[in-house]
Write an enzyme that holds these catalytic residues in place. Structure first.
Site, PDB file in Angstrom:
ATOM      1  N   HIS A  75       0.864  -1.190   0.000  1.00 48.32           N
ATOM      2  CA  HIS A  75       0.000   0.000   0.000  1.00 48.32           C
ATOM      3  C   HIS A  75       0.899   1.239   0.000  1.00 48.32           C
ATOM      4  O   HIS A  75       2.040   1.182   0.496  1.00 48.32           O
ATOM      5  CB  HIS A  75      -0.879   0.023   1.241  1.00 48.32           C
ATOM      6  CG  HIS A  75      -1.930  -1.033   1.264  1.00 48.32           C
ATOM      7  ND1 HIS A  75      -2.980  -1.014   2.158  1.00 48.32           N
ATOM      8  CD2 HIS A  75      -2.105  -2.159   0.513  1.00 48.32           C
ATOM      9  CE1 HIS A  75      -3.752  -2.063   1.958  1.00 48.32           C
ATOM     10  NE2 HIS A  75      -3.241  -2.773   0.971  1.00 48.32           N
TER      11      HIS A  75
ATOM     12  N   GLU B 113       0.973   3.853   1.821  1.00 49.91           N
ATOM     13  CA  GLU B 113       1.458   4.245   3.151  1.00 49.91           C
ATOM     14  C   GLU B 113       2.638   3.375   3.588  1.00 49.91           C
ATOM     15  O   GLU B 113       3.628   3.882   4.134  1.00 49.91           O
ATOM     16  CB  GLU B 113       0.354   4.115   4.208  1.00 49.91           C
ATOM     17  CG  GLU B 113      -0.883   4.922   3.919  1.00 49.91           C
ATOM     18  CD  GLU B 113      -1.980   4.140   3.221  1.00 49.91           C
ATOM     19  OE1 GLU B 113      -3.149   4.317   3.581  1.00 49.91           O
ATOM     20  OE2 GLU B 113      -1.667   3.342   2.299  1.00 49.91           O
TER      21      GLU B 113
ATOM     22  N   CYS C 228      -6.144   1.743   5.960  1.00 57.31           N
ATOM     23  CA  CYS C 228      -6.730   0.497   6.446  1.00 57.31           C
ATOM     24  C   CYS C 228      -6.099   0.150   7.792  1.00 57.31           C
ATOM     25  O   CYS C 228      -5.204   0.843   8.272  1.00 57.31           O
ATOM     26  CB  CYS C 228      -6.476  -0.623   5.428  1.00 57.31           C
ATOM     27  SG  CYS C 228      -4.736  -1.112   5.299  1.00 57.31           S
TER      28      CYS C 228
ATOM     29  N   CYS D 260      -2.228  -0.322   7.609  1.00 52.88           N
ATOM     30  CA  CYS D 260      -1.493   0.932   7.457  1.00 52.88           C
ATOM     31  C   CYS D 260      -1.618   1.811   8.704  1.00 52.88           C
ATOM     32  O   CYS D 260      -0.644   2.449   9.112  1.00 52.88           O
ATOM     33  CB  CYS D 260      -1.972   1.666   6.216  1.00 52.88           C
ATOM     34  SG  CYS D 260      -1.555   0.780   4.689  1.00 52.88           S
TER      35      CYS D 260
END
Length: 150
Positions: free
Chosen positions: A52, A54, A82, A85
């Site tokens: 992801h 992040e 999420c 993260c």
């Protein structure tokens, strides 16, 4: 000198992610006016569920600073993080989190499990939702609409 618009840079990374067929999420991690990482999602490209934006930003900034903790750093991301993260942001001790669109299904900051409100959360960043919300949300809607109706 004018401070850079870090959310605009994150939005540009989200657009680039969409062009690669990735879910359009971009992130910029900064310390003061110094940009440490500017990335977009790469889960499909890297075949890595943890890639992801992040997570990639945290990894890159940690490498540049040679540090696991990013206590004086701020993260700009186009979508509410999420749970994975949000936890990484907490573990990295990021000072401030700015995000665009709320993710009612997968978010874990102001939606869903609200990770930072958990009594087991050891560090809570300052959270600023809704920064660049409209363009981020529109980009995500357009991306998923195009995937459903090619």
């Amino acid at each position: 000198m004018k401070r850079p618009d870090f959310m605009s840079l994150a939005l540009a990374e989200a657009e680039a992610a969409a062009a690669r067929g990735e879910v359009p999420v971009g992130a910029v991690l900064v310390r003061g006016d110094e940009m440490l990482a500017c990335v977009g999602n790469r889960t499909r490209e890297l075949k890595d569920a943890t890639a992801h934006a992040e997570m990639l930003a945290i990894r890159e900034a940690s490498g540049k600073l040679d540090a696991e903790r990013l206590t004086d750093c701020d993260l700009y991301v186009t979508l509410e993080p999420c749970a994975m993260c949000a936890a990484a942001i907490s573990f990295a001790r990021i000072r401030r989190l700015y995000f665009g669109a709320v993710d009612e299904k997968g978010g874990a900051v102001v939606s869903g499990p609200r990770f930072y409100a958990s009594p087991t959360c050891h560090h809570t960043p300052e959270v600023y939702p809704g920064i660049g919300e409209r363009p981020a949300a529109e980009m995500l809607k357009r991306f998923f609409r195009n995937r459903r109706d090619p």
